[in-house]
Design a protein around this motif. Structure first.
Motif, mmCIF file in Angstrom:
data_model
loop_
_atom_site.group_PDB
_atom_site.id
_atom_site.type_symbol
_atom_site.label_atom_id
_atom_site.label_comp_id
_atom_site.label_asym_id
_atom_site.label_seq_id
_atom_site.Cartn_x
_atom_site.Cartn_y
_atom_site.Cartn_z
ATOM 1 N N SER A 255 5.752 -3.850 27.471
ATOM 2 C CA SER A 255 6.797 -4.510 26.700
ATOM 3 C C SER A 255 8.070 -3.670 26.722
ATOM 4 N N VAL A 256 9.145 -4.279 26.291
ATOM 5 C CA VAL A 256 10.420 -3.569 26.183
ATOM 6 C C VAL A 256 10.303 -2.486 25.113
ATOM 7 N N ASN A 257 9.538 -2.767 24.062
ATOM 8 C CA ASN A 257 9.315 -1.801 23.003
ATOM 9 C C ASN A 257 8.690 -0.518 23.559
ATOM 10 N N GLU A 258 7.723 -0.668 24.449
ATOM 11 C CA GLU A 258 7.076 0.497 25.070
ATOM 12 C C GLU A 258 8.059 1.265 25.949
ATOM 13 N N VAL A 259 8.909 0.561 26.655
ATOM 14 C CA VAL A 259 9.920 1.213 27.486
ATOM 15 C C VAL A 259 10.880 2.029 26.621
ATOM 16 N N LEU A 260 11.331 1.437 25.513
ATOM 17 C CA LEU A 260 12.253 2.144 24.626
ATOM 18 C C LEU A 260 11.579 3.345 23.967
ATOM 19 N N ASN A 261 10.309 3.225 23.621
ATOM 20 C CA ASN A 261 9.595 4.378 23.071
ATOM 21 C C ASN A 261 9.465 5.493 24.107
ATOM 22 N N ASN A 262 9.221 5.119 25.343
ATOM 23 C CA ASN A 262 9.141 6.123 26.413
ATOM 24 C C ASN A 262 10.496 6.800 26.623
ATOM 25 N N ILE A 263 11.570 6.035 26.534
ATOM 26 C CA ILE A 263 12.908 6.608 26.661
ATOM 27 C C ILE A 263 13.161 7.593 25.520
ATOM 28 N N ARG A 264 12.779 7.205 24.306
ATOM 29 C CA ARG A 264 12.947 8.097 23.148
ATOM 30 C C ARG A 264 12.195 9.408 23.351
ATOM 31 N N ASN A 265 10.948 9.304 23.786
ATOM 32 C CA ASN A 265 10.150 10.513 23.997
ATOM 33 C C ASN A 265 10.753 11.388 25.083
ATOM 34 N N TRP A 266 11.260 10.769 26.131
ATOM 35 C CA TRP A 266 11.858 11.530 27.224
ATOM 36 C C TRP A 266 13.128 12.230 26.754
ATOM 37 N N ILE A 267 13.976 11.512 26.021
ATOM 38 C CA ILE A 267 15.227 12.097 25.518
ATOM 39 C C ILE A 267 14.922 13.261 24.587
ATOM 40 N N MET A 268 13.975 13.069 23.679
ATOM 41 C CA MET A 268 13.630 14.133 22.741
ATOM 42 C C MET A 268 13.084 15.359 23.468
ATOM 43 N N GLY A 269 12.261 15.145 24.468
ATOM 44 C CA GLY A 269 11.691 16.263 25.219
ATOM 45 C C GLY A 269 12.745 17.043 25.981
ATOM 46 N N VAL A 270 13.634 16.331 26.650
ATOM 47 C CA VAL A 270 14.680 17.004 27.432
ATOM 48 C C VAL A 270 15.632 17.771 26.515
ATOM 49 N N LEU A 271 16.063 17.134 25.435
ATOM 50 C CA LEU A 271 16.994 17.800 24.520
ATOM 51 C C LEU A 271 16.351 19.006 23.838
ATOM 52 N N ALA A 272 15.115 18.866 23.399
ATOM 53 C CA ALA A 272 14.441 19.991 22.759
ATOM 54 C C ALA A 272 14.203 21.127 23.760
ATOM 55 N N GLY A 273 13.880 20.780 24.993
ATOM 56 C CA GLY A 273 13.692 21.807 26.018
ATOM 57 C C GLY A 273 14.976 22.562 26.316
ATOM 58 N N LEU A 274 16.074 21.824 26.479
ATOM 59 C CA LEU A 274 17.357 22.478 26.730
ATOM 60 C C LEU A 274 17.806 23.310 25.534
ATOM 61 N N ALA A 275 17.581 22.804 24.335
ATOM 62 C CA ALA A 275 17.951 23.559 23.141
ATOM 63 C C ALA A 275 17.152 24.857 23.055
ATOM 64 N N THR A 276 15.906 24.799 23.431
ATOM 65 C CA THR A 276 15.084 26.016 23.424
ATOM 66 C C THR A 276 15.596 27.024 24.440
ATOM 67 N N VAL A 277 16.034 26.541 25.594
ATOM 68 C CA VAL A 277 16.612 27.441 26.598
ATOM 69 C C VAL A 277 17.879 28.089 26.042
ATOM 70 N N PHE A 278 18.751 27.302 25.407
ATOM 71 C CA PHE A 278 19.977 27.867 24.831
ATOM 72 C C PHE A 278 19.659 28.859 23.717
ATOM 73 N N LEU A 279 18.653 28.552 22.914
ATOM 74 C CA LEU A 279 18.258 29.466 21.853
ATOM 75 C C LEU A 279 17.756 30.779 22.434
ATOM 76 N N SER A 280 16.973 30.698 23.491
ATOM 77 C CA SER A 280 16.461 31.909 24.137
ATOM 78 C C SER A 280 17.587 32.722 24.770
ATOM 79 N N VAL A 281 18.491 32.046 25.456
ATOM 80 C CA VAL A 281 19.619 32.737 26.081
ATOM 81 C C VAL A 281 20.493 33.387 25.013
ATOM 82 N N GLY A 282 20.736 32.680 23.923
ATOM 83 C CA GLY A 282 21.527 33.251 22.838
ATOM 84 C C GLY A 282 20.863 34.468 22.234
ATOM 85 N N GLY A 283 19.555 34.407 22.049
ATOM 86 C CA GLY A 283 18.825 35.549 21.510
ATOM 87 C C GLY A 283 18.885 36.760 22.419
#
Length: 102
Positions: free
Chosen positions: A26-54
């Protein structure tokens, strides 16, 4: 040579017309997958920036320029985590626009 032939045969079987690699129910499943992907990428990049800053902060040795670069990296990490937290809201708005409901 044998490995190359086996890989070629496996590729030919994977590209068979009857093989479905990904199927969203369903479209609902596609949008949930997009949400999970966006959250994963953003959290991963934020963790990299946090590590670099530290690391920059630890290695600054009192240099004001390096401390400022570390603070900038920390701010970027904060923005990344904030946007990752807002990803479900963005997907909820998209669901409202598309009309999938919940």
């Amino acid at each position: 040579m044998l490995a190359l032939c086996l890989v070629g045969a496996a590729s030919a079987n994977a590209l068979d017309a009857g093989t479905v690699l990904a199927l969203a129910k369903s479209v609902n499943e596609v949008l949930n997958n997009i949400r999970n992907w966006i959250m994963g990428v953003l959290a991963g990049l934020a963790t990299v920036f946090l590590s670099v800053g530290g690391v920059r902060y630890l290695m600054a040795g009192g240099d004001p320029g390096e401390v400022e670069k570390a603070k900038t990296a920390f701010k970027s990490a904060g923005w990344g985590y904030g946007l990752a937290a807002l990803a479900p809201l963005v997907v909820a708005i998209l669901k409202g626009i598309v009309g999938t409901g919940s």
